[in-house]
Design a protein around this motif. Structure first.
Motif, mmCIF file in Angstrom:
data_model
loop_
_atom_site.group_PDB
_atom_site.id
_atom_site.type_symbol
_atom_site.label_atom_id
_atom_site.label_comp_id
_atom_site.label_asym_id
_atom_site.label_seq_id
_atom_site.Cartn_x
_atom_site.Cartn_y
_atom_site.Cartn_z
ATOM 1 N N GLY A 171 0.814 -1.216 0.000
ATOM 2 C CA GLY A 171 0.000 0.000 0.000
ATOM 3 C C GLY A 171 0.844 1.260 0.000
ATOM 4 O O GLY A 171 0.530 2.234 -0.688
ATOM 5 N N ARG A 172 1.936 1.250 0.771
ATOM 6 C CA ARG A 172 2.824 2.411 0.790
ATOM 7 C C ARG A 172 3.534 2.583 -0.548
ATOM 8 O O ARG A 172 3.785 3.699 -0.986
ATOM 9 N N THR A 173 3.858 1.480 -1.201
ATOM 10 C CA THR A 173 4.542 1.545 -2.487
ATOM 11 C C THR A 173 3.645 2.164 -3.556
ATOM 12 O O THR A 173 4.117 2.860 -4.456
ATOM 13 N N THR A 174 2.357 1.956 -3.460
ATOM 14 C CA THR A 174 1.450 2.518 -4.458
ATOM 15 C C THR A 174 1.328 4.035 -4.342
ATOM 16 O O THR A 174 0.765 4.671 -5.223
ATOM 17 N N THR A 175 1.893 4.601 -3.301
ATOM 18 C CA THR A 175 1.874 6.055 -3.149
ATOM 19 C C THR A 175 2.564 6.719 -4.342
ATOM 20 O O THR A 175 2.149 7.794 -4.787
#
Length: 113
Positions: A102-106
């Motif tokens: 989820g953080r990577t999709t930022t």
């Protein structure tokens, strides 16, 4: 579009789309860089006006332009259904790995914004 998208739709696993997804993010980054370069050149030449940060409700066309948001919001809603299949295909799945994903999709959110 059918020639490119039809083969991608018949893949068995979401993992098979990893290179395609990486390519799409890379192309989006290239698009953002080109847009910034064009804007910078126009700014230097003095051919650019200040951006409008709020919608102009003065015309009917502007209100119709706001309808562009509907497909974007619909896509975001549909993406929620894909969270469980993505979680199921994670290697060594755990809530921590899903949070990291989820953080990577930022990055994607920033590029598309």
């Amino acid at each position: 579009m059918v020639v490119f998208l039809a083969p991608l739709c018949v893949l068995d696993r979401i993992d098979s789309l990893s290179m395609t997804s990486a390519a799409s993010v890379a192309l989006a980054v290239v698009f953002v860089v080109v847009c910034f370069a064009v804007a910078f050149i126009k700014l230097i030449e003095g051919k650019i006006e200040a951006p409008r940060m709020t919608p102009d409700f003065g015309s009917k066309m502007a209100i119709l332009d706001l309808l562009v948001v509907v497909p974007i919001m619909t896509n975001a809603y549909v993406c929620h259904f894909n969270v469980q299949p993505i979680y199921n295909e994670l290697e060594g799945r755990s809530p921590q790995k899903m949070n990291q994903l989820g953080r990577t999709t930022t990055l994607c959110v920033v590029v598309y914004a």
